[in-house]
Design a protein around this motif. Structure first.
Motif, PDB file in Angstrom:
ATOM      1  N   THR A  67       0.299 -31.352 -54.582  1.00 44.34           N
ATOM      2  CA  THR A  67      -0.177 -30.291 -53.708  1.00 44.34           C
ATOM      3  C   THR A  67      -0.305 -30.798 -52.273  1.00 44.34           C
ATOM      4  N   GLY A  68      -0.121 -29.899 -51.332  1.00 45.47           N
ATOM      5  CA  GLY A  68      -0.280 -30.189 -49.919  1.00 45.47           C
ATOM      6  C   GLY A  68      -0.550 -28.893 -49.186  1.00 45.47           C
ATOM      7  N   SER A  69      -0.643 -28.971 -47.878  1.00 45.81           N
ATOM      8  CA  SER A  69      -0.835 -27.767 -47.084  1.00 45.81           C
ATOM      9  C   SER A  69       0.493 -27.098 -46.762  1.00 45.81           C
ATOM     10  N   LEU A  70       1.545 -27.915 -46.543  1.00 44.91           N
ATOM     11  CA  LEU A  70       2.841 -27.399 -46.096  1.00 44.91           C
ATOM     12  C   LEU A  70       3.959 -28.080 -46.862  1.00 44.91           C
ATOM     13  N   LEU A  71       5.007 -27.330 -47.170  1.00 49.08           N
ATOM     14  CA  LEU A  71       6.200 -27.860 -47.828  1.00 49.08           C
ATOM     15  C   LEU A  71       7.349 -27.843 -46.825  1.00 49.08           C
ATOM     16  N   ILE A  72       8.033 -28.976 -46.674  1.00 47.72           N
ATOM     17  CA  ILE A  72       9.169 -29.077 -45.755  1.00 47.72           C
ATOM     18  C   ILE A  72      10.423 -29.418 -46.550  1.00 47.72           C
TER      19      ILE A  72
ATOM     20  N   SER B 229      -1.279 -34.894 -50.115  1.00 41.73           N
ATOM     21  CA  SER B 229      -0.947 -35.205 -48.730  1.00 41.73           C
ATOM     22  C   SER B 229      -1.071 -33.933 -47.910  1.00 41.73           C
ATOM     23  N   ASP B 230      -1.122 -34.101 -46.590  1.00 48.36           N
ATOM     24  CA  ASP B 230      -1.059 -32.926 -45.726  1.00 48.36           C
ATOM     25  C   ASP B 230       0.250 -32.180 -45.953  1.00 48.36           C
ATOM     26  N   ILE B 231       1.346 -32.934 -46.025  1.00 44.25           N
ATOM     27  CA  ILE B 231       2.688 -32.356 -46.064  1.00 44.25           C
ATOM     28  C   ILE B 231       3.460 -32.900 -47.266  1.00 44.25           C
ATOM     29  N   LEU B 232       4.191 -32.026 -47.968  1.00 46.75           N
ATOM     30  CA  LEU B 232       5.130 -32.435 -49.007  1.00 46.75           C
ATOM     31  C   LEU B 232       6.537 -32.271 -48.453  1.00 46.75           C
ATOM     32  N   ILE B 233       7.339 -33.330 -48.521  1.00 44.70           N
ATOM     33  CA  ILE B 233       8.696 -33.330 -47.961  1.00 44.70           C
ATOM     34  C   ILE B 233       9.689 -33.517 -49.101  1.00 44.70           C
TER      35      ILE B 233
ATOM     36  N   ASP C 215       6.333 -18.657 -46.096  1.00 45.46           N
ATOM     37  CA  ASP C 215       4.911 -18.907 -46.288  1.00 45.46           C
ATOM     38  C   ASP C 215       4.681 -20.372 -46.643  1.00 45.46           C
ATOM     39  N   ARG C 216       3.977 -21.099 -45.777  1.00 43.76           N
ATOM     40  CA  ARG C 216       3.654 -22.526 -45.961  1.00 43.76           C
ATOM     41  C   ARG C 216       4.897 -23.377 -46.214  1.00 43.76           C
ATOM     42  N   LEU C 217       5.979 -23.039 -45.533  1.00 36.30           N
ATOM     43  CA  LEU C 217       7.244 -23.750 -45.766  1.00 36.30           C
ATOM     44  C   LEU C 217       8.065 -23.775 -44.478  1.00 36.30           C
ATOM     45  N   ALA C 218       8.740 -24.912 -44.230  1.00 40.64           N
ATOM     46  CA  ALA C 218       9.642 -25.043 -43.086  1.00 40.64           C
ATOM     47  C   ALA C 218      10.892 -25.797 -43.533  1.00 40.64           C
ATOM     48  N   LEU C 219      12.009 -25.483 -42.906  1.00 40.64           N
ATOM     49  CA  LEU C 219      13.284 -26.159 -43.179  1.00 40.64           C
ATOM     50  C   LEU C 219      13.689 -26.986 -41.967  1.00 40.64           C
ATOM     51  N   VAL C 220      14.299 -28.131 -42.252  1.00 43.12           N
ATOM     52  CA  VAL C 220      14.696 -29.079 -41.206  1.00 43.12           C
ATOM     53  C   VAL C 220      16.114 -29.547 -41.464  1.00 43.12           C
ATOM     54  N   GLY C 221      16.865 -29.808 -40.393  1.00 43.81           N
ATOM     55  CA  GLY C 221      18.195 -30.405 -40.523  1.00 43.81           C
ATOM     56  C   GLY C 221      19.168 -29.496 -41.242  1.00 43.81           C
TER      57      GLY C 221
END
Length: 415
Positions: free
Chosen positions: A171-176, A17-21, A296-302
């Motif tokens: 695998t993905g481009s970004l991990l959230i 996927s584009d994004i892994l959540i 790097d290639r990671l974002a946090l939410v909530g």
């Protein structure tokens, strides 16, 4: 339109996927739906099996959704499925006092009629919101859901990769990371947290009462901590009752009848006799903010990025703001042909959300410290302050718009 079932390819590498959540509570599904709205595919990894998520029994948990959050849920295709089970918050009354005593005459009274947009927010039970999010994910071809899977390792060198307990590698481009205050995603990325424990615990339940609440939400400040009484459909209200950790543990251990005996003098009799509806929960209260919302290639939410005191009921609302901002930043980057996971793109998200969440966390912290005190001078100062705000229409409207989530730099999904 892009083929939603495509296998995204970045740098010549095919990804799942584009994004892994990581995280399947409320923020994870909402993030996936907002990203799908922006044209991105995602895989949601939920440690819980599907069955508990689909439980339709009422367990007493509910959420106060600000108007801006309702707008986002409508845009991502969820709100229409919960609207009939929600109740608007038409007024908010904030008072100060002690258990068993008449509240202070100095109060703040916020009425939705003073703003043009409508109700300040809605109360929604967990069972309806959770199920609506799950159903919306299942119906969206851009979203893949893996239930009962736990992430045991992650790597963001050149791409985002996670290894599951089952041995599967995605695998993905970004991990959230949407995996809560004890985020394994943040921990594995080496992101530290700043915060402290309040020595308080929130007792959460739902109450059945004789008289109608008329859509009025109450925030009653008591010396051990605030008591929120929030309107649910019918003659029911959601209770978020903060006490010292020791008292909360003792109260939670009581029988239902004895629990109500302790609650009644704090609750008052303005809604008639009360009884429990659903289960009782406790949540230790603390302030915790991630030192960085990105890596790097990671974002946090909530809650993975910030957890705060529930004094203003803004926890889930702040998370939904994160989601709206991140989806907008990534969607705009994608439209410009940028790598959505580049650190330059992710910095836009962090710059947008970090100051706002830090300010909100500090405001809730200060409010809790100011109001969770029986010092006579502090009581006098805060009562006079509440009376002054209530007597000033412009200040009152500012607080109403703040409660509705309409202030600050709103993501497009919340406008």
């Amino acid at each position: 339109m892009d083929n939603p079932a495509r296998k995204p390819i970045f740098g010549g590498m095919e990804h799942d996927s584009d994004i892994l959540i990581v995280g399947g509570g409320l923020n994870g599904p909402a993030t996936a739906l907002a990203l799908a709205h922006a044209g991105l595919t995602s895989t949601v990894i939920d440690a819980l099996p599907a069955a508990p998520r689909q439980d339709q029994d009422f367990d007493g948990r509910s959420y106060a959704l600000a108007l801006a959050s309702v707008r986002l849920l409508r845009r991502i295709g969820v709100w229409d499925h919960v609207a009939d089970h929600s109740h608007p918050m038409l007024e908010i009354k904030v008072t100060d006092g002690r258990a068993g005593e008449t509240p202070s005459p100095f109060l703040m009274h916020f009425d939705h009629a003073e703003i043009e947009e409508g109700p300040m927010g809605h109360m929604v039970e967990d069972r309806y919101l959770r199920r609506a999010l799950m159903d919306a994910m299942e119906a969206n071809p851009r979203i893949t859901v893996l239930n009962g899977e736990t992430v045991v390792a992650q790597d963001t060198d050149g791409a985002a990769r996670v290894t599951l307990a089952s041995g599967r590698v995605l695998t993905g481009s970004l991990l959230i990371g949407c995996d809560g205050r004890r985020s394994g995603t943040a921990e594995r990325a080496g992101i530290k947290r700043t915060g402290w424990d309040y020595g308080q615990t929130a007792l959460v339940c739902a109450i059945q009462h004789e008289k109608p609440h008329n859509g009025v939400a109450h925030q009653f400040f008591l010396p051990p901590g605030p008591l929120a009484i929030l309107p649910l459909p019918g003659n029911r209200s959601s209770i978020v009752w903060s006490e010292s950790a020791a008292n909360a543990a003792a109260f939670q251990a009581l029988s239902d009848d004895d629990y109500l005996t302790v609650l009644r003098p704090r609750f008052g009799d303005f809604l008639g006799d009360i009884s429990l509806a659903g289960k009782r929960f406790t949540y230790p209260l603390s302030l915790t903010v991630a030192d960085s919302f990105i890596a790097d290639r990671l974002a946090l939410v909530g809650d993975a990025a910030h957890g705060m005191h529930p004094i203003a009921g803004q926890g889930l609302n702040a998370g939904l703001r994160d989601i709206g901002a991140l989806a907008q930043v990534l969607g705009e980057a994608r439209a410009r042909g940028e790598d959505v996971a580049s650190i330059l793109v992710l910095r836009r998200y962090q710059e947008w959300r970090r100051f706002d969440t830090a300010s909100l966390a500090m405001a809730t912290d200060l409010s809790n410290r100011l109001f969770s005190s029986d010092n006579p001078l502090l009581r006098m100062a805060r009562d006079i302050g509440m009376g002054a705000i209530n007597a000033t229409p412009r200040l009152r409207r500012t607080f109403i718009r703040e409660a509705a989530g309409l202030t600050g730099d709103l993501p497009a999904l919340m406008r």
